[in-house]
Design an enzyme around this catalytic site. Structure first.
Site, PDB file in Angstrom:
ATOM      1  N   GLU A  32       0.743  -1.162   0.095  1.00 12.90           N
ATOM      2  CA  GLU A  32       0.036   0.128  -0.009  1.00 12.90           C
ATOM      3  C   GLU A  32       0.923   1.305  -0.106  1.00 12.90           C
ATOM      4  OE1 GLU A  32      -2.620  -0.072   3.226  1.00 12.90           O
ATOM      5  OE2 GLU A  32      -3.665   2.020   2.777  1.00 12.90           O
ATOM      6  N   ARG A 257       5.111 -13.265   9.737  1.00 12.25           N
ATOM      7  CA  ARG A 257       5.764 -11.858   9.397  1.00 12.25           C
ATOM      8  C   ARG A 257       7.069 -12.125  10.094  1.00 12.25           C
ATOM      9  NH1 ARG A 257       1.764  -7.816   8.629  1.00 12.25           N
ATOM     10  NH2 ARG A 257       3.500  -6.104   9.169  1.00 12.25           N
ATOM     11  N   LYS A 267       4.056   0.749   9.558  1.00  7.83           N
ATOM     12  CA  LYS A 267       4.176   1.887   8.848  1.00  7.83           C
ATOM     13  C   LYS A 267       3.661   3.036   9.926  1.00  7.83           C
ATOM     14  CE  LYS A 267       3.004   0.146   5.087  1.00  7.83           C
ATOM     15  NZ  LYS A 267       2.499   0.104   3.559  1.00  7.83           N
TER      16      LYS A 267
HETATM   17  P1  ATP Z   1       2.552  -2.226   7.975  1.00  6.41           P
HETATM   18  O1  ATP Z   1       1.717  -3.101   8.810  1.00  6.41           O
HETATM   19  O2  ATP Z   1       3.987  -2.199   8.135  1.00  6.41           O
HETATM   20  O3  ATP Z   1       2.100  -1.079   7.424  1.00  6.41           O
HETATM   21  P2  ATP Z   1       1.276  -3.610   5.807  1.00  6.41           P
HETATM   22  O4  ATP Z   1       1.166  -5.218   5.679  1.00  6.41           O
HETATM   23  O5  ATP Z   1       0.239  -2.908   6.348  1.00  6.41           O
HETATM   24  O6  ATP Z   1       2.540  -3.387   6.802  1.00  6.41           O
HETATM   25  P3  ATP Z   1       1.783  -3.513   3.034  1.00  6.41           P
HETATM   26  O7  ATP Z   1       2.197  -2.300   2.204  1.00  6.41           O
HETATM   27  O8  ATP Z   1       0.125  -3.516   3.027  1.00  6.41           O
HETATM   28  O9  ATP Z   1       1.870  -3.142   4.544  1.00  6.41           O
HETATM   29  O10 ATP Z   1       2.671  -4.625   2.889  1.00  6.41           O
HETATM   30  C1  ATP Z   1       2.735  -5.326   1.549  1.00  6.41           C
HETATM   31  C2  ATP Z   1       3.028  -6.564   1.545  1.00  6.41           C
HETATM   32  O11 ATP Z   1       4.150  -6.857   2.691  1.00  6.41           O
HETATM   33  C3  ATP Z   1       1.899  -7.395   2.377  1.00  6.41           C
HETATM   34  O12 ATP Z   1       1.810  -8.700   1.681  1.00  6.41           O
HETATM   35  C4  ATP Z   1       2.559  -7.875   3.624  1.00  6.41           C
HETATM   36  O13 ATP Z   1       1.733  -8.747   4.296  1.00  6.41           O
HETATM   37  C5  ATP Z   1       3.825  -7.658   3.377  1.00  6.41           C
HETATM   38  N1  ATP Z   1       4.654  -7.497   4.805  1.00  6.41           N
HETATM   39  C6  ATP Z   1       4.268  -6.372   5.480  1.00  6.41           C
HETATM   40  N2  ATP Z   1       5.140  -6.229   6.723  1.00  6.41           N
HETATM   41  C7  ATP Z   1       5.785  -7.625   6.741  1.00  6.41           C
HETATM   42  C8  ATP Z   1       6.541  -8.286   7.621  1.00  6.41           C
HETATM   43  N3  ATP Z   1       6.908  -7.630   8.904  1.00  6.41           N
HETATM   44  N4  ATP Z   1       6.907  -9.509   7.412  1.00  6.41           N
HETATM   45  C9  ATP Z   1       6.646 -10.017   6.223  1.00  6.41           C
HETATM   46  N5  ATP Z   1       6.003  -9.524   5.163  1.00  6.41           N
HETATM   47  C10 ATP Z   1       5.391  -8.228   5.596  1.00  6.41           C
HETATM   48 MG    MG Z   2      -1.424  -3.114   4.670  1.00  6.95          MG
END
Ligand code: ATP
Ligand code: MG
Length: 555
Positions: A32, A257, A267
């Site tokens: 995102e 994760r 984020k």
């Molecule tokens: P955050 O919670 O840090 O905002 P998010 O999951 O909302 O992270 P996205 O931009 O939606 O962020 O993530 C893109 C991809 O990266 C998703 O498929 C998510 O599952 C993966 N991802 C995010 N954080 C991690 C992590 N700590 N370990 C593994 N994969 C991750």
């Molecule tokens: Mg997300």
């Protein structure tokens, strides 16, 4: 880039190919664009691109931009830069917003099938109606609107006739499902906001749970890999794929994760650190963002190796930050030229060295890689050593410089401390030493041994430099399992380390006068440093500490 070890996702893909269920593999990395990528994302990138590569498949970069209020072009640009920096090139690059028309049409299809309805309940009422894990939900009084009425209202939602929050479109699934995600989830909401990609074309936006499976299906993704917090959403993912009658049928698989000790990774929290001025931007070298790690001097190779070592499993473990540092050292060991830098200078005058003489000494650029050749370093009557390489009253087993003691200067001579000069306040400002011309490095001198070897820089030729030393940004927090949770009394901001950055002025060898941004060096006895791309100037380079030399970490 291959991932050698086997893992459960790889097994699933193999099976799908062998059984004929799939005849190709396609994954996507779906960030995102509401912040910069962090090292957790690196795991998702390595898994998605790595697995597709291994099966000669493809990987798209898809921006999940369904929330116009939080998204920004700056984030889109940084994400592209970071994915490439990590060493991956996507096949297609798309935005979920590219598919808004298609998604709208699929929503209309659901309405026509009696599988979606427009609801007027407020967000708060909807929460009440949803029920709990132990109690079933209640059906909305609007749930049984006719198809015609729903089509009309949804069309008018799109035209902008209603305010934000006045209506939503919900999937009609099961208000008593034990899975709360299936209790008539919202699939479209009204948001009168300008979208970074579609501008003012839309004032209704699909929810993630609706947009994501459709995006996957439209692109022909076969294996939709995400983190385990989406496990409970999988039945909804499958419902959308089935009821929307998409041609392609992607399947979702979840992995654990990545978390790292003393590191916040969401984020939202990283944005807070930026917005509230705890750091100087998303790329501050203390940040766990890929741009921060890059500026600190971490290499893509090291990050990839680290991520691979953490493995692919269902469980989410917490990796030791020391393990990441281990891979950084491993990667830089053979690549980084050696050099000497003085962080906290103490002047030494070598009283028996001729006043006007300068010798240019040969020094290996990297003793582990002889092909890297030699550099030349000047030596003359006045040099700088580190303040803490001298003690006036040393404890036992102190092998560095003290009155009457002799040490080796790396690449040069033995010197012996003869006299300590102090200012009026009693501070040591200079040492007077003598050197022994017989002991020159490289001449095979074996007359006597000394225990300490010090680094130094010739005072007359020394080039001023700034050193930035980093400690973890977040301290002593219980990061077990997930990461710092906010509680009533404390938030993660209470764990911010006030001493995470130390800026000091020192000296480097003259052959370092025109280093370039991102050049990396091992400063003898100090550690690996990266030339900071933001703060370095023509006059003065700034060196970020990447990682110190010592490690207690064992693989
Ligand atoms: P955050 O919670 O840090 O905002 P998010 O999951 O909302 O992270 P996205 O931009 O939606 O962020 O993530 C893109 C991809 O990266 C998703 O498929 C998510 O599952 C993966 N991802 C995010 N954080 C991690 C992590 N700590 N370990 C593994 N994969 C991750
Ligand atoms: Mg997300």
């Amino acid at each position: 880039m291959e991932q050698n070890s086997s893992n459960f996702i790889k097994s699933i893909i193999k099976e799908d190919l062998e059984s004929g269920k799939r005849n190709y593999v396609m994954t996507r990395f779906p960030p995102e664009p509401n912040g910069y990528l962090h090292i957790g994302h690196a795991k998702s990138i390595v898994i998605n691109f790595g697995l597709a590569d291994e099966f000669n498949g493809k990987t798209n970069l898809r921006f999940d931009d369904t929330n116009p209020l939080k998204e920004d072009q700056e984030y889109v640009d940084s994400i592209k830069e970071d994915v490439r920096w990590l060493g991956y090139e996507w096949d297609g690059m798309f935005f979920a917003s590219d598919y808004f028309d298609e998604m709208y049409n699929r929503a209309v299809l659901l309405i026509k099938k009696g599988k979606a309805y427009v609801d007027d309940l407020s967000a708060e009422e909807m929460r009440e109606y949803r029920g709990t894990l132990t109690e079933p939900g209640k059906e909305s009084p609007y749930r049984n609107r006719t198809v015609e009425e729903n089509l009309d209202l949804f069309e008018r939602m799109r035209k902008g006739e209603f305010d934000n929050g006045a209506k939503v479109l919900r999937a009609k699934i099961d208000m008593s499902s034990p899975n709360l995600n299936l209790r008539d989830p919202v699939i479209y909401r009204i948001s009168h906001a300008t979208h970074h990609n579609t501008g003012d074309k839309w004032c209704i936006y699909p929810m993630y749970d609706f947009a994501h499976p459709l995006g996957d299906a439209i692109e022909g993704v076969t294996h939709s890999l995400c983190t385990t917090e989406f496990e409970d959403h999988r039945p909804l993912y499958n419902w959308v794929i089935q009821e929307c009658e998409t041609e392609n049928k992607p399947e979702q698989t979840e992995f654990g994760r990545l978390n790292i000790t003393n590191t916040v990774m969401s984020k939202r929290k990283l944005k807070q650190l930026v917005d509230e001025g705890f750091v100087d931007g998303w790329d501050d070298p203390r940040m766990p963002t890929l741009s921060g790690l890059r500026r600190k001097g971490y290499t893509p190779e090291a990050i990839r190796e680290f991520v691979k070592e953490t493995g692919v499993s269902k469980g989410s473990g917490t990796a030791d930050a020391a393990m990441l540092e281990h891979f950084v050292r491993e990667d830089l060991k053979l690549k980084a030229p050696r050099t000497m830098g003085i962080l906290r200078p103490l002047k030494v005058v070598i009283t028996n060295y001729p006043e006007d003489q300068v010798e240019w000494l040969d020094a290996e650029i990297n003793p582990e890689v002889p092909e890297m050749g030699i550099r030349q370093i000047p030596f003359s009557r006045e040099i700088y050593i580190e303040q803490d390489d001298f003690m006036e009253n040393p404890p036992k087993k102190y092998f560095r410089l003290f009155p009457g003691n002799e040490v080796r200067l790396k690449h040069a001579y033995f010197i012996k401390c003869e006299e300590v000069i102090k200012d009026e306040a009693g501070n040591i400002i200079e040492l007077r030493c003598t050197y022994d011309p017989e002991t020159k490095s490289g001449t095979g001198f074996t007359g006597r041994k000394v225990k300490g070897t010090l680094h130094w820089v010739d005072a007359k030729h020394a080039v001023p430099a700034e050193f930035r030393l980093y400690e973890p940004l977040i301290l002593d927090a219980d990061t077990e399992g997930t990461e710092l949770e906010d509680s009533e009394e404390k938030t993660f901001l209470d764990y911010v380390n006030p001493n995470s950055l130390q800026v000091i002025q020192g000296f480097i060898e003259p052959n370092m006068a025109d280093v370039q941004a991102h050049d990396k060096f091992q400063f003898f006895r100090h550690g690996y440093f990266n030339v900071d791309p933001k703060h370095s100037t023509k006059e003065k380079s700034v060196f970020n500490l990447i990682v110190s030399l010592k490690s207690s970490f064992k693989l």
